[in-house]
Scaffold this active site. Structure first.
Site, short mmCIF file in Angstrom:
data_model
loop_
_atom_site.label_atom_id
_atom_site.label_comp_id
_atom_site.label_asym_id
_atom_site.label_seq_id
_atom_site.Cartn_x
_atom_site.Cartn_y
_atom_site.Cartn_z
N LYS A 191 -10.25 47.77 -23.63
CA LYS A 191 -10.01 47.09 -24.59
C LYS A 191 -11.39 47.51 -25.66
O LYS A 191 -12.25 47.47 -25.42
CB LYS A 191 -9.94 45.78 -24.63
N THR A 224 -10.74 34.39 -33.39
CA THR A 224 -10.27 35.34 -32.38
C THR A 224 -10.37 34.80 -30.90
O THR A 224 -10.04 35.67 -30.08
CB THR A 224 -10.83 36.85 -32.24
N GLY A 226 -9.77 33.52 -27.55
CA GLY A 226 -8.66 33.40 -26.67
C GLY A 226 -7.89 34.92 -26.55
O GLY A 226 -6.81 34.92 -25.93
N THR A 227 -8.46 35.87 -27.36
CA THR A 227 -7.71 37.03 -27.31
C THR A 227 -7.41 37.74 -26.22
O THR A 227 -6.42 38.15 -25.74
CB THR A 227 -8.38 37.99 -28.46
N GLY A 228 -8.30 38.07 -25.36
CA GLY A 228 -8.42 38.48 -24.12
C GLY A 228 -7.42 37.86 -23.13
O GLY A 228 -6.80 38.68 -22.48
N CYS A 229 -7.58 36.63 -23.11
CA CYS A 229 -6.64 35.77 -22.32
C CYS A 229 -5.19 36.05 -22.73
O CYS A 229 -4.29 36.21 -21.91
CB CYS A 229 -7.20 34.32 -22.35
#
Length: 288
Positions: A191, A224, A226-229
């Site tokens: 990412k 932003t 919590g984007t990865g979760c």
């Protein structure tokens, strides 16, 4: 001859629903922006029933984390077993596993129940570069969990830990994706959210055959959290519907982009993405 009135037709019963089921194995975020809370909202908006196994409980808000309490590995295993034995799962993701003991127990449960497809968000380092796990936990993820994953979603700093490379360019990301794939996962998505300049929002996919650059619109917002979760949960949900890993990832990125376009400016710090953005147009209106 009289004719009696016919009996009224009874109203049909509510239709029974059998949506796909997804399981998240991750920590609880008391602020509601990441972790289990983000995963379950994401599952719901992918029309998937969400189940969960908590690994730890955090006290956190938009300003940061003030406390973390780990659950015993046996408690994590019991939650997984309870869900799998009765309900079954068609998609699974891991998030914050916190320590090596939990990582090893989760790997054992994945193998015991043949849990597939598995999306692993390694959650070793935040997108700002803050290390979140001890070295022994990172090693356990590398050796035991990554080889079980159908999709692995490291951010820039996690990719650097896994490869020993410094990621500064798109070519670096592509090299890292190929090296990480060699650790045994089915596919890897490196990412670009933590990358400099125009590489933010650019991800690199490699599945052993296809080396793809996945670009989405860059949304200018500081909210932003919590984007990865959210991304890994959306991939797992899309795969629970039967999509192949790359198609699931493309769909998940589109969902995250819209969630970033409608973030929640709550609290005094970094707010979360808008997981329920299709409903946000109704905010401020009276409840019917």
């Amino acid at each position: 001859m009289s004719v009696s009135a016919s009996e009224p037709t009874p109203a049909p019963l509510l239709a029974e629903q059998h949506p796909p089921v997804a399981l998240t194995i991750a920590g609880s975020d008391s602020g509601g922006g990441a972790g289990i809370q983000a995963d379950l909202r994401t599952f719901a908006f992918q029309r998937v029933h969400g189940t969960s196994a908590l690994t730890c409980v955090t006290a956190q808000n938009t300003l940061g984390v003030s406390r973390v309490d780990a659950l015993p590995p046996e408690a994590v295993a019991a939650q997984i077993e309870a869900v799998v034995q009765d309900i079954g799962v068609q998609g699974i993701k891991t998030g914050m596993l916190l320590n090596a003991e939990i990582v090893l127990e989760v790997a054992r449960q994945v193998e015991r129940w043949a849990l597939r497809p598995l999306v692993v968000d390694p959650v070793m380092v935040s997108r700002t570069g803050a290390k979140l796990l001890a070295d022994e936990a990172i090693q356990a993820i590398r050796e035991r969990l990554i080889p079980l994953a159908q999709v692995l979603t490291p951010n820039r700093y996690e990719a650097q830990i896994l490869t020993g490379l410094q990621l500064q360019s798109l070519a670096d990301m592509q090299t890292a994706a190929q090296q990480i794939h060699a650790l045994g996962c089915g596919a890897v998505l490196v990412k670009g959210g933590g990358m400099p300049g125009e590489l933010q929002g650019v991800d690199v996919w490699f599945d052993g055959e296809r080396l793809e650059v996945l670009k989405t619109e860059r949304i200018p917002t500081r909210h932003t959290h919590g984007t990865g979760c959210t991304l890994s949960a959306a991939i797992a949900a899309q795969m629970a519907w039967g999509k192949d890993p790359l198609a699931a990832t493309v769909a998940a990125k589109a969902y995250v982009t819209e969630a970033l376009r409608h973030p929640l400016a709550i609290g005094s710090g970094q707010g979360p993405v808008g997981h329920f953005y299709p409903l946000l147009s109704g905010i401020g209106k009276p409840v019917p």
